[in-house]
Design a protein around this motif. Structure first.
Motif, mmCIF file in Angstrom:
data_model
loop_
_atom_site.group_PDB
_atom_site.id
_atom_site.type_symbol
_atom_site.label_atom_id
_atom_site.label_comp_id
_atom_site.label_asym_id
_atom_site.label_seq_id
_atom_site.Cartn_x
_atom_site.Cartn_y
_atom_site.Cartn_z
ATOM 1 N N LYS A 134 3.631 -20.620 -15.878
ATOM 2 C CA LYS A 134 2.200 -20.695 -16.118
ATOM 3 C C LYS A 134 1.442 -20.575 -14.791
ATOM 4 C CE LYS A 134 1.919 -21.533 -20.604
ATOM 5 N NZ LYS A 134 1.133 -20.683 -21.531
ATOM 6 N N SER A 171 0.981 -33.668 -28.665
ATOM 7 C CA SER A 171 2.082 -32.860 -28.143
ATOM 8 C C SER A 171 2.351 -33.167 -26.670
ATOM 9 C CB SER A 171 1.755 -31.373 -28.297
ATOM 10 O OG SER A 171 2.727 -30.574 -27.652
ATOM 11 N N TRP A 230 -3.724 -28.090 -16.111
ATOM 12 C CA TRP A 230 -3.452 -28.825 -17.342
ATOM 13 C C TRP A 230 -3.760 -30.318 -17.165
ATOM 14 C CZ3 TRP A 230 1.471 -27.456 -20.629
ATOM 15 C CH2 TRP A 230 1.395 -26.107 -21.018
ATOM 16 N N TRP A 251 -1.722 -23.884 -29.010
ATOM 17 C CA TRP A 251 -1.829 -23.745 -27.561
ATOM 18 C C TRP A 251 -2.201 -25.054 -26.858
ATOM 19 C CZ3 TRP A 251 -5.216 -18.662 -27.461
ATOM 20 C CH2 TRP A 251 -4.456 -17.613 -27.995
ATOM 21 N N GLY A 252 -2.632 -26.012 -27.612
ATOM 22 C CA GLY A 252 -3.052 -27.266 -27.011
ATOM 23 C C GLY A 252 -4.366 -27.736 -27.594
ATOM 24 N N THR A 273 4.290 -30.953 -25.016
ATOM 25 C CA THR A 273 4.598 -29.631 -24.465
ATOM 26 C C THR A 273 3.362 -28.752 -24.307
ATOM 27 O OG1 THR A 273 5.067 -28.782 -26.680
ATOM 28 C CG2 THR A 273 6.920 -29.687 -25.424
ATOM 29 N N THR A 274 2.250 -29.182 -24.830
ATOM 30 C CA THR A 274 0.989 -28.457 -24.644
ATOM 31 C C THR A 274 -0.038 -29.435 -24.077
ATOM 32 O OG1 THR A 274 0.236 -28.941 -26.912
ATOM 33 C CG2 THR A 274 1.440 -26.871 -26.561
ATOM 34 N N GLY A 328 -5.973 -22.755 -29.852
ATOM 35 C CA GLY A 328 -6.254 -24.103 -29.402
ATOM 36 C C GLY A 328 -7.172 -24.802 -30.380
#
Length: 326
Positions: A317, A281, A322, A254-255, A283-284, A233
């Motif tokens: 997950k 992103s 998130w 990872w984000g 997707t993260t 990350g």
């Protein structure tokens, strides 16, 4: 006493001494009478006779009074020790001024060596105070950065260029990136309370770690910071309290920012977002809470006002929350 073209009442440095003469301004003074007088700077007679050099040292500064009588006089204005002290003080003053101007730690250390070599007194005390006032240092290499971090007197470290370094911070300090780039990672350890990092890009490519990690600390601040290319990350808030403002997170696997308690850490983490977060992103997550069994919601670990919002977890997950930047 015979002098060749030596002006009356002028200071001259003794540059060479023999038993019956000395040289001033490349001219030799010879002692030819037993009544020639040598005085100290206060006018006290040190010696009378031909051999004045028994009381003179190479490097003394003298005042010559040649009257053409038996009472010719030489007066020591400054002894060599005084002259040397003045030279040392002048060199130390110049070194301190250089350190103040350059804000380089090496210049400060060099100046400190010269100042410490001075005799005790007001001049030395004043120069030491000027050195103590140099609490901001500029760095342009990893060596300079690590040296500045080891010096507890340095409060602010300013990047004078971009360079590669893996950095561990274990004390209170401000890192001013001055819009430069650090290639590597930064870890703020338990002792590193009240660490502020601003105006810096951290390129974590090949670092194998988060670009910036706070571990069990309080008072962390990130402002106008960009973290890119981490294989994990971008930023890790691990059992720490951190405030972030105007953060850019790009190409981090990872984000953006992970908020977690971590192994063997009892402190509850808290991330406070007071400015924009830019995350590249879909997707993260821009921010995520991780690692607690049964975790289903944010319990005050992330405070972001209108800057971030909770989103649904991807399939598979668990034990995470998130957030994406609005």
């Amino acid at each position: 006493l015979v002098f060749i073209n030596i002006n009356i009442m002028k200071f001259w440095p003794v540059t060479y001494i023999t038993e019956t003469s000395f040289v001033v301004d490349d001219k030799t003074a010879y002692f030819t009478t037993d009544k020639t007088v040598l005085r100290d700077k206060d006018g006290k007679i040190l010696v009378t006779g031909k051999n004045l050099t028994s009381k003179l040292v190479e490097g003394d500064q003298v005042e010559v009074k040649a009257t053409g009588t038996d009472a010719d006089e030489v007066k020591i204005v400054k002894t060599k020790d005084v002259v040397d002290d003045e030279k040392a003080l002048k060199a130390a003053e110049a070194a301190v001024t250089k350190a103040e101007t350059s804000q380089k730690l090496a210049d400060k250390e060099s100046a400190k060596t010269l100042v410490n070599g001075l005799k005790a007194g007001d001049d030395k005390t004043a120069l030491l105070k000027r050195l103590d006032a140099i609490t901001t240092i500029k760095v342009s290499t990893s060596t300079e950065l690590n040296a500045a971090l080891k010096d507890g007197d340095i409060k602010t470290i300013v990047f004078a260029g971009s360079f590669a370094a893996n950095v561990v911070i274990e004390r209170e300090v401000t890192i001013d990136g001055a819009n430069k780039t650090l290639s590597g990672y930064i870890e703020i350890q338990t002792e590193g309370k009240n660490v502020e990092i601003k105006d810096l890009t951290v390129n974590a490519a090949n670092a194998g770690k988060y670009g910036i990690q706070f571990h069990d600390v309080k008072g962390g601040i990130l402002e106008n910071v960009t973290v890119t290319n981490s294989s994990k990350g971008g930023i890790l808030v691990n059992g720490s309290e951190v405030k972030v403002s105007n953060i850019t997170l790009e190409n981090n696997a990872w984000g953006g920012i992970e908020v977690s308690q971590g192994v063997d850490v009892t402190s509850i983490p808290k991330l406070t977002v007071t400015g924009e977060i830019s995350h590249d992103s879909d997707t993260t997550p821009a921010v995520w809470i991780d690692g607690i069994d049964g975790l289903e919601e944010n319990d005050g670990w992330v405070v972001g006002g209108n800057f971030i919002e909770e989103i649904e977890l991807p399939e598979g997950k668990t034990n995470q929350v998130w957030f994406q930047a609005k």
